[in-house]
Structure formats: C-alpha cells, structure tokens
Design a protein around this motif. Structure first.
Motif, PDB file in Angstrom:
ATOM      1  N   PRO A 103      38.368  36.067  38.950  1.00 18.45           N
ATOM      2  CA  PRO A 103      37.365  35.659  37.956  1.00 18.45           C
ATOM      3  C   PRO A 103      36.436  34.573  38.477  1.00 18.45           C
ATOM      4  CG  PRO A 103      39.469  35.975  36.888  1.00 18.45           C
ATOM      5  CD  PRO A 103      39.729  36.068  38.367  1.00 18.45           C
ATOM      6  N   LYS A 104      36.964  33.617  39.227  1.00 18.72           N
ATOM      7  CA  LYS A 104      36.132  32.551  39.792  1.00 18.72           C
ATOM      8  C   LYS A 104      35.049  33.134  40.700  1.00 18.72           C
ATOM      9  CE  LYS A 104      36.264  28.803  43.182  1.00 18.72           C
ATOM     10  NZ  LYS A 104      37.104  27.953  44.062  1.00 18.72           N
ATOM     11  N   SER A 105      35.435  34.044  41.575  1.00 16.71           N
ATOM     12  CA  SER A 105      34.480  34.603  42.539  1.00 16.71           C
ATOM     13  C   SER A 105      33.409  35.436  41.850  1.00 16.71           C
ATOM     14  CB  SER A 105      35.226  35.435  43.572  1.00 16.71           C
ATOM     15  OG  SER A 105      36.172  34.652  44.265  1.00 16.71           O
ATOM     16  N   ILE A 106      33.818  36.203  40.839  1.00 17.73           N
ATOM     17  CA  ILE A 106      32.849  36.999  40.086  1.00 17.73           C
ATOM     18  C   ILE A 106      31.895  36.074  39.321  1.00 17.73           C
ATOM     19  CG2 ILE A 106      32.610  38.617  38.153  1.00 17.73           C
ATOM     20  CD1 ILE A 106      35.325  39.823  39.093  1.00 17.73           C
ATOM     21  N   TYR A 107      32.450  35.021  38.717  1.00 18.17           N
ATOM     22  CA  TYR A 107      31.622  34.053  37.986  1.00 18.17           C
ATOM     23  C   TYR A 107      30.584  33.411  38.900  1.00 18.17           C
ATOM     24  CZ  TYR A 107      30.343  29.545  35.970  1.00 18.17           C
ATOM     25  OH  TYR A 107      29.641  28.448  35.522  1.00 18.17           O
ATOM     26  N   GLU A 108      31.021  32.977  40.083  1.00 24.13           N
ATOM     27  CA  GLU A 108      30.096  32.266  40.974  1.00 24.13           C
ATOM     28  C   GLU A 108      28.993  33.194  41.485  1.00 24.13           C
ATOM     29  OE1 GLU A 108      32.348  30.153  43.923  1.00 24.13           O
ATOM     30  OE2 GLU A 108      33.002  28.635  42.473  1.00 24.13           O
ATOM     31  N   TYR A 109      29.336  34.468  41.680  1.00 24.08           N
ATOM     32  CA  TYR A 109      28.279  35.414  42.054  1.00 24.08           C
ATOM     33  C   TYR A 109      27.297  35.576  40.902  1.00 24.08           C
ATOM     34  CZ  TYR A 109      25.756  39.595  43.341  1.00 24.08           C
ATOM     35  OH  TYR A 109      24.739  40.482  43.624  1.00 24.08           O
ATOM     36  N   MET A 110      27.817  35.709  39.671  1.00 17.78           N
ATOM     37  CA  MET A 110      26.941  35.891  38.513  1.00 17.78           C
ATOM     38  C   MET A 110      26.130  34.634  38.232  1.00 17.78           C
ATOM     39  SD  MET A 110      29.129  38.169  35.799  1.00 17.78           S
ATOM     40  CE  MET A 110      27.640  38.526  34.855  1.00 17.78           C
ATOM     41  N   LEU A 111      26.741  33.461  38.437  1.00 20.16           N
ATOM     42  CA  LEU A 111      26.035  32.210  38.202  1.00 20.16           C
ATOM     43  C   LEU A 111      24.773  32.132  39.062  1.00 20.16           C
ATOM     44  CD1 LEU A 111      26.191  29.455  36.711  1.00 20.16           C
ATOM     45  CD2 LEU A 111      27.406  28.580  38.727  1.00 20.16           C
ATOM     46  N   GLU A 112      24.877  32.630  40.281  1.00 19.71           N
ATOM     47  CA  GLU A 112      23.744  32.589  41.201  1.00 19.71           C
ATOM     48  C   GLU A 112      22.793  33.753  40.998  1.00 19.71           C
ATOM     49  OE1 GLU A 112      22.847  32.504  46.040  1.00 19.71           O
ATOM     50  OE2 GLU A 112      24.881  32.193  45.275  1.00 19.71           O
ATOM     51  N   ASN A 113      23.339  34.938  40.684  1.00 16.86           N
ATOM     52  CA  ASN A 113      22.518  36.149  40.662  1.00 16.86           C
ATOM     53  C   ASN A 113      22.248  36.704  39.269  1.00 16.86           C
ATOM     54  OD1 ASN A 113      22.341  36.965  43.716  1.00 16.86           O
ATOM     55  ND2 ASN A 113      24.476  36.380  43.366  1.00 16.86           N
ATOM     56  N   ARG A 114      23.004  36.276  38.251  1.00 16.56           N
ATOM     57  CA  ARG A 114      22.779  36.739  36.875  1.00 16.56           C
ATOM     58  C   ARG A 114      22.780  35.542  35.924  1.00 16.56           C
ATOM     59  NH1 ARG A 114      23.921  42.371  36.696  1.00 16.56           N
ATOM     60  NH2 ARG A 114      23.573  43.119  38.823  1.00 16.56           N
ATOM     61  N   PRO A 115      21.901  34.577  36.150  1.00 16.57           N
ATOM     62  CA  PRO A 115      21.915  33.338  35.346  1.00 16.57           C
ATOM     63  C   PRO A 115      21.521  33.558  33.893  1.00 16.57           C
ATOM     64  CG  PRO A 115      19.979  33.405  36.757  1.00 16.57           C
ATOM     65  CD  PRO A 115      20.826  34.569  37.169  1.00 16.57           C
ATOM     66  N   ASN A 116      21.038  34.748  33.553  1.00 17.86           N
ATOM     67  CA  ASN A 116      20.614  35.017  32.172  1.00 17.86           C
ATOM     68  C   ASN A 116      21.799  35.259  31.234  1.00 17.86           C
ATOM     69  OD1 ASN A 116      20.753  37.331  33.977  1.00 17.86           O
ATOM     70  ND2 ASN A 116      20.260  38.592  32.182  1.00 17.86           N
ATOM     71  N   TYR A 117      23.016  35.349  31.780  1.00 16.28           N
ATOM     72  CA  TYR A 117      24.193  35.549  30.935  1.00 16.28           C
ATOM     73  C   TYR A 117      24.724  34.221  30.425  1.00 16.28           C
ATOM     74  CZ  TYR A 117      24.667  40.524  32.045  1.00 16.28           C
ATOM     75  OH  TYR A 117      24.458  41.870  32.138  1.00 16.28           O
ATOM     76  N   LYS A 118      25.405  34.272  29.280  1.00 18.91           N
ATOM     77  CA  LYS A 118      26.081  33.116  28.709  1.00 18.91           C
ATOM     78  C   LYS A 118      27.544  33.198  29.129  1.00 18.91           C
ATOM     79  CE  LYS A 118      27.182  29.827  25.611  1.00 18.91           C
ATOM     80  NZ  LYS A 118      26.730  28.441  25.653  1.00 18.91           N
ATOM     81  N   PHE A 119      28.032  32.171  29.841  1.00 20.24           N
ATOM     82  CA  PHE A 119      29.379  32.195  30.398  1.00 20.24           C
ATOM     83  C   PHE A 119      30.325  31.312  29.598  1.00 20.24           C
ATOM     84  CE2 PHE A 119      26.502  32.712  34.162  1.00 20.24           C
ATOM     85  CZ  PHE A 119      26.736  34.077  34.350  1.00 20.24           C
ATOM     86  N   ILE A 120      31.512  31.837  29.338  1.00 26.49           N
ATOM     87  CA  ILE A 120      32.555  31.104  28.615  1.00 26.49           C
ATOM     88  C   ILE A 120      33.823  31.157  29.447  1.00 26.49           C
ATOM     89  CG2 ILE A 120      33.967  30.976  26.525  1.00 26.49           C
ATOM     90  CD1 ILE A 120      30.794  33.016  26.392  1.00 26.49           C
ATOM     91  N   TRP A 121      34.432  30.002  29.685  1.00 26.08           N
ATOM     92  CA  TRP A 121      35.705  29.935  30.408  1.00 26.08           C
ATOM     93  C   TRP A 121      36.807  29.453  29.479  1.00 26.08           C
ATOM     94  CZ3 TRP A 121      38.031  30.989  35.057  1.00 26.08           C
ATOM     95  CH2 TRP A 121      37.220  31.541  36.049  1.00 26.08           C
TER      96      TRP A 121
ATOM     97  N   GLY B 299      43.693  23.750  27.583  1.00 28.79           N
ATOM     98  CA  GLY B 299      43.611  22.454  26.916  1.00 28.79           C
ATOM     99  C   GLY B 299      43.063  21.364  27.799  1.00 28.79           C
ATOM    100  N   LYS B 300      43.019  21.608  29.101  1.00 25.71           N
ATOM    101  CA  LYS B 300      42.483  20.640  30.049  1.00 25.71           C
ATOM    102  C   LYS B 300      41.174  21.166  30.602  1.00 25.71           C
ATOM    103  CE  LYS B 300      43.603  18.329  34.414  1.00 25.71           C
ATOM    104  NZ  LYS B 300      44.588  18.225  35.527  1.00 25.71           N
ATOM    105  N   GLN B 301      40.115  20.365  30.491  1.00 25.67           N
ATOM    106  CA  GLN B 301      38.804  20.787  30.983  1.00 25.67           C
ATOM    107  C   GLN B 301      38.872  21.102  32.472  1.00 25.67           C
ATOM    108  OE1 GLN B 301      36.895  21.589  28.054  1.00 25.67           O
ATOM    109  NE2 GLN B 301      35.243  20.824  29.342  1.00 25.67           N
ATOM    110  N   LEU B 302      38.307  22.239  32.845  1.00 22.69           N
ATOM    111  CA  LEU B 302      38.311  22.676  34.233  1.00 22.69           C
ATOM    112  C   LEU B 302      37.041  22.217  34.930  1.00 22.69           C
ATOM    113  CD1 LEU B 302      39.497  26.353  33.558  1.00 22.69           C
ATOM    114  CD2 LEU B 302      40.923  24.414  34.253  1.00 22.69           C
TER     115      LEU B 302
ATOM    116  N   LYS C 282      30.374  27.125  28.915  1.00 26.85           N
ATOM    117  CA  LYS C 282      31.103  26.760  27.713  1.00 26.85           C
ATOM    118  C   LYS C 282      32.599  26.904  28.010  1.00 26.85           C
ATOM    119  CE  LYS C 282      31.766  25.986  23.257  1.00 26.85           C
ATOM    120  NZ  LYS C 282      31.380  24.741  22.568  1.00 26.85           N
ATOM    121  N   GLN C 283      33.395  25.879  27.678  1.00 25.41           N
ATOM    122  CA  GLN C 283      34.835  25.961  27.857  1.00 25.41           C
ATOM    123  C   GLN C 283      35.534  25.898  26.507  1.00 25.41           C
ATOM    124  OE1 GLN C 283      36.954  24.019  31.057  1.00 25.41           O
ATOM    125  NE2 GLN C 283      35.031  23.373  32.036  1.00 25.41           N
ATOM    126  N   VAL C 284      36.521  26.774  26.301  1.00 24.53           N
ATOM    127  CA  VAL C 284      37.274  26.787  25.050  1.00 24.53           C
ATOM    128  C   VAL C 284      38.761  26.825  25.363  1.00 24.53           C
ATOM    129  CG1 VAL C 284      35.468  27.911  23.690  1.00 24.53           C
ATOM    130  CG2 VAL C 284      37.145  29.308  24.886  1.00 24.53           C
TER     131      VAL C 284
END
Length: 711
Positions: free
Chosen positions: A365-383, A387-390, A397-399
């Motif tokens: 999930p981390k690797s897919i997220y980082e690719y999307m963060l750079e190449n698909r910034p139009n998405y809204k990401f939730i992690w 209970g501990k902020q990552l 957004k973290q929940v």
C-alpha cells in the motif's frame, strides 16, 4: 437385546473410518451396523467395504441416487432387525461405552438418551470423564432433545414401527423433527445419562468438505423449516402438548433465524406464501405470548399482506439495530455505518489505504500510495492507523481503525487498498473496488490449505470459511510470481483478476542507489561504515502461552557473534511484533539493533549485506537484490511437522545451505564469498523462478490497471 446402529453416509471419507471404528469398538457387542451409502461420489464406499471384511456385523446398502439423510435413515429403519435403533452421523464418533450405558438402563422404556459433546479433534475425547456408576435422571423428553435431533438416543424399533415414525424426506435440514416430535407425543418422559457420550465432530475444512446440514444458507434453511412445519403440524393439530412445542419452535426459528439473517426484502417475497400457510396454523396460545411488534408481523402474514409485512420487518430491523447500537460505542458506529454512511453516494476520487491493520506506513500500500501521490495527485487519500499518527508524506487524511471516521471513509471511498484481510462486518458495496495487495510470497500454507490453525481462540473451520468470504470480495489481487499465483488461486479460492506485475514494495529494490542506502542507515541509527546482517525470522504459530500471551527466546549466540563478526558487521533484528517486546539486548548496543518496529522492511533489505532467515517469505523479496541469503533452520523438523507446513521442500529448493546452530551460522558468514560461489547457479535458478516479474514498475502497472490510464 440387539441394537441396530444406522449410519447414513455421503462423501465423508475423511471421517468415516473413525466413525465406524468407534461403533465397531463398542463394549456392547450385540450390534447390527447398518451403513446406508447415499450415492457418495468420493471413496466412502471403499472404506465401508474394507471394514466389512473385518467385521461381519456391518451391512452396507447403496442408494443409486442421492436421497438425503432422511431417506437414508428411513432405509436403515426398513432393513433393521434389532430391538433398538441408534443413529450416528458418519462424521461423528461415540464413546466406547455409549451404547452399553443405554442398553443397561433402558429397562422396559421405549426411549433413553445419552449426551452430546462437540469436539474439534479425536484427542478431545480423552477429556471425557465417565462415572464408574452412570448417573440416571428422568426429564421431559422435549427438554432432553432440545436440539430436536436423534443423536445420542436409543429408540425402540417396535415403537417406531407401531407408530409409523419416519424421518422427513422432503427437506435437506430438519428431517429429524418428525421423528423426535413423534416420541414427544408417545413418550413424554425419558431417562437420560451424561455418561453415554456422543461426540459431534466439528469439521475443519468447511470449504472443500462442508457439513451440508450446518452450512446450508439461511434462505434454504427457512424454506426447509417451513416445509417441515407443514409436514408435521397436521398430525399434531389435535395433540395440544406437542402442538404447543411445534409452534413454540416455529416462533423461536422465526425470531432467531428468519428475522436475523434474511434482511433482504426480495427474499421475503420468495417465501411469503409459505409463511402465510404456516402462520395460519399457529395456535392462539403461542400467538398470545408474542410481543406486540411480532404480533403485528404475524397478523400481516396471516392476512397475506406482503407489503405491510415488508415494512414491519424493515422497522423491526431498524429498532433492533438501534437497540444494539445503544449497548456500546462500537455497535453505535456499526449502526451508523450500515444505516447512514452506506446510504450515501460513493466518492469516486477517494482511496483508502491500510497496511497491516493500521500498524504502520509500509508494504505494497505504501508503494502504491507514493506512486499515486506523485502521478495521480487529483485523488483524495485516506490512511488508516491504529490510533497513532503515521509519518506519511503528502499529508493524507488519517483515521483511526474502527473510529467513526473509519466507517465513514470505508463506506464512501470508491477504492480500498489493503494488504491484509478486512473485518467481516465491514460491508463492501458493489461500487467499491477492493485491491488486495497481500504481503508476501507463500512459503507456509495459507487460507484453506492450512490443515489446522494453531492460533489460540481460532476455530479452523470457521477461519477457512471466513477467509474464503473475504477473498470473494477482492476485485484485484497482486501476485509477485507464477508460483504465488497458482497458490493464491487455490488457497484463497480466488477467481477475480490477478495482477501479475510483481510486488510494488519491491520497486525500491530495483530503483535505489548508494545514497539511499546511506540515508536509511543514518535514519535507523546504523553505522554507515559497517556491513549489516539482517535477522528476520518467521512468526511461529505455536509461540503462544494463552490468548494474548506469547513466548520467545532468541536462538542466536550474541556473545560469539559479536566476538567473531563485530569488526566488520552489525546485526539488525526484525522480529514479529507479538514477540519483539520480549527481546532484551542490554549490553549489545554497539552490535545488535532491534528494528522490529521499523515500518518498511524493504528499506532494511536495502541496507543489509546478508539476510538470515528461516521459513519467512522475506527471502523471496530479498533475492531481488542478488545478495547472500542464509537459512537458519534450527527447528526444521518441528516446524514442518507441528506448525503450519510448507509449500515446497526447503531442504532442497533454497539457494543456500540450511544451518542448524549458531556456530554454523557464524562460520557461513565468515566464509560468505566461498558460499556464494558454490550456490551461484542455484541462486540464479531461484531468482528466475521467483523474481523475474520484478522490474521496478509494479506500482505503476497496478495503478494503471486498477485506476485506469492517466487522463
């Protein structure tokens, strides 16, 4: 007195020999063992034939087409010649004195009962403590046979014939009810003893070898129950005591099975005519005992008003959910999830990520997220976190797992990207796309391939059934190699789209440079000028004391390792989180580093010059680096035989010798160049088999497939 033991058989070859031997070995010997083979398609018939050669009391009757358990038992009654009948299911067993205790004490009675225990393995039979002198009690027959099944009872064959008592043949489940209701009518009281023990075996593999009666879906159970009622009720409509029992059973079934599990209004419509027939036979005495809400539902059924009934049921479920929600915050959140959030529209640009149940920011999930963060910034990401902020780039957004925010985004996000299973109660909408990345190449058996789950508090059969339910929700599953694809299909019962691109988490192993390695060493507090030995053993299923408590003892001689290797190397330990807390490294701070909680193991691969492991799938990923791998398998025999089992022969297929002691491990590290040369060809074969799909572009390929090409 002869006892006819009647055993219907359908595809129970895995259990049948144990069943028959438990009957053959009864201390009471005057038995007629009637085995009715209900057109089994496995080798059950051959098992019966073999045992018949050893015991002439066994008689086999083969049905040419499958009729069901009711018909098979009726066939047994038809051919029986004994004074009494005793029924055994072919996947169950009975205690050696089960029949003797009943015969010794039945006297002139026409029915006597023992007791039933559920066991998961035959070993549990030994826990049964039998009284030297059986304790005999007398109770109402209906109170003894509360489950309404014939298991455990001894029945007079003459009474069965005189009253024409039979099992129902028009239902798959509940065929016993006609038989026990007849005895309720004719034998209102019965003797019983707990010392006559019938053991009902709980099946381990509910996927490949299901118990047809127990695993029938609730719709089929409802159809069967209503048909059963219509079959037996007319016979007792003028017998008040039995009629009351039958109608009370009906209302219990209605409340506990029908209402709770058939929540889809469309399914009500399919059975409403049957409901109407049944409830118009309900006695006023039982009707008056129901609460006002249920009475309204019954009246709607009796009048044939399906629309009103549907609305009442909808209200019934709403009120039940609200009542349940009021008992705890967790239930309240589930209520809001089901009743509010799932009713709202899906947000097509929302993606929810979770790694290892929210424990960290890592893995695929981390690797897919980082690719999307750079190449698909139009998405809204939730992690999701636990209970501990990552520490996550891009400020997603973290929940917290199971918080109200968790349920909100799980309900509304178009995409889920997870590397472990989801809780069963989190419903997946049809519009949701579930990308399951998984988290390793399988070495230990997975899913339905596991013979017995040894984690405390885990039932193997239910584990497999839940696992298969979960995998049925996956739209996509990532695979790192063909070997994994073949196992995943079978072990997960997965039949949706397999993404055969390699693991995104391994992209870094093909993309990183020396600068990245130095940076990670500094981040982890590792000396930049030292080589690194990474020790990453597997989690052992038997490392528990009791639920929530686990045992661990480091199987390395740290003193000798430090003495022999510390001039050139440091040791990094990456242990399973359940046992890492017990690791004590005081006094070894300059040599041994505990990085068990380090989020991304791929970064630890990068900084390591040698991997030391055992049965963990980490070596499949590490092989992408073409660096030495040593296998420290000090408990190989125990692991293969007693824990989860392995998919392939680790003794012959890994690209390194198997090391059994700390001394062997130290010697291998000191002579690592020579060892590498000796295993060069085998390593190449291993790499081609397990790493050939990896090219540093797995995340890119996965995203393009699941989320579409860039606009």
């Amino acid at each position: 007195m002869k006892v006819s033991v009647i055993i219907p058989v359908y595809n129970t070859v895995e259990y049948l020999e144990d069943c028959l031997e438990s009957v053959i070995n009864q201390t009471y010997k005057d038995l007629e063992i009637i085995v009715v083979n209900d057109a089994s398609t496995d080798n059950s018939g051959l098992v019966i034939d073999e045992l018949m050669k050893a015991d002439n009391r066994i008689k086999k009757y083969d049905l040419t087409e499958r009729k069901g358990v009711g018909s098979a038992r009726n066939k047994g009654i038809e051919v029986a010649t004994g004074d009494y009948l005793y029924f055994v299911d072919s996947d169950d067993v009975i205690h050696e004195n089960a029949i003797k205790h009943l015969v010794d004490h039945i006297g002139d009675d026409r029915i006597m009962s023992g007791s039933v225990s559920t066991i998961k393995s035959l070993d549990q039979m030994e826990e049964f403590e039998e009284n030297e002198v059986p304790e005999i009690k007398v109770r109402k027959t209906s109170k003894v046979y509360t489950s309404r099944t014939v298991q455990k009872g001894l029945f007079s064959r003459k009474a069965v014939i005189d009253h024409n008592i039979k099992f129902l043949e028009n239902v798959t489940t509940y065929s016993d009810y006609s038989f026990v209701y007849a005895f309720f009518a004719n034998e209102p009281y019965t003797q019983y003893t707990r010392d006559s023990r019938y053991f009902r075996r709980k099946r381990v593999d509910l996927i490949n070898n299901p118990n047809i009666l127990e695993e029938a879906d609730y719709y089929q159970r409802s159809i069967d129950y209503l048909n059963m009622y219509l079959s037996v009720e007319p016979e007792y409509s003028e017998t008040p005591n039995v009629k009351y029992i039958i109608d009370t059973d009906l209302m219990n079934f209605y409340r506990k099975t029908f209402l709770l599990f058939m929540r889809d209004p469309e399914e009500y419509e399919e059975v409403f005519d049957l409901l109407n027939q049944v409830f118009n036979k309900l006695s006023s005495k039982v009707y008056r005992k129901q609460n006002p809400f249920v009475k309204r539902e019954i009246r709607a059924i009796q009048k044939g008003d399906a629309e009103k009934f549907k609305n009442l049921i909808r209200l019934h479920h709403i009120l039940s959910d609200v009542k349940r929600g009021a008992t705890s915050r967790t239930n309240l959140r589930k209520l809001i999830y089901n009743r509010v959030f799932l009713k709202q529209s899906v947000k097509r640009d929302h993606v929810v990520f979770e790694s290892f149940m929210g424990k960290g920011y890592s893995c695929n999930p981390k690797s897919i997220y980082e690719y999307m963060l750079e190449n698909r910034p139009n998405y809204k990401f939730i992690w999701i976190n636990n209970g501990k902020q990552l520490d996550i780039p891009g400020n997603p957004k973290q929940v917290k797992r199971y918080s109200l925010g968790y349920y909100y985004y799980m309900a509304r996000a178009k995409y889920w990207v997870f590397n472990t299973r989801l809780p069963k109660h989190v419903k997946k909408r049809d519009e949701t796309v579930y990308l399951q990345t998984w988290h390793g190449t399988p070495l230990k058996r997975l899913g339905v391939d596991i013979e017995a789950v040894q984690m405390p508090g885990t039932d193997t059969g239910r584990y497999k059934k839940n696992f298969t339910f979960e995998s049925s929700r996956w739209d996509y599953l990532i695979s790192p190699n063909q070997y994994s694809s073949d196992i995943f299909r079978r072990a997960f019962n997965f039949d949706n789209k397999m993404l055969e691109y390699g693991y995104p988490r391994n992209d870094i192993l093909h993309q990183a440079n020396q600068g990245d390695i130095d940076r990670i060493k500094k981040k982890a507090g590792i000396p930049v000028d030292k080589k690194v030995i990474l020790y990453a053993p597997t989690w052992r299923d038997n490392q528990f004391i009791e639920k929530g408590k686990y045992s661990f003892e480091l199987p390395l001689d740290l003193d000798r390792m430090r003495e022999e290797l510390s001039d050139e190397y440091v040791l990094v330990l990456r242990l399973h989180y359940l046992v890492a807390s017990q690791l004590e490294l005081t006094g070894y701070e300059d040599f041994a580093y505990d990085l068990s909680t380090y989020d991304d193991i791929a970064e630890l691969y990068l900084i390591s010059d040698i991997l030391v492991t055992d049965y963990s799938s980490v070596f499949f990923d590490y092989a992408n680096l073409n660096r030495p791998i040593l296998f420290y398998t000090y408990d190989l025999d125990d692991y293969k035989g007693k824990i989860r089992g392995l998919y392939f022969d680790i003794e012959t297929e890994v690209p390194s010798p198997l090391l059994m002691t700390s001394d062997e491990l130290i010697n291998a590290i000191k002579n690592i160049d020579e060892l590498n040369e000796n295993y060069k060809e085998k390593y190449k074969e291993f790499y081609n088999r397990f790493c050939s799909w990896e090219n540093g572009k797995a995340a890119e390929n996965v995203v393009k497939t699941v989320f579409g090409e860039e606009a």
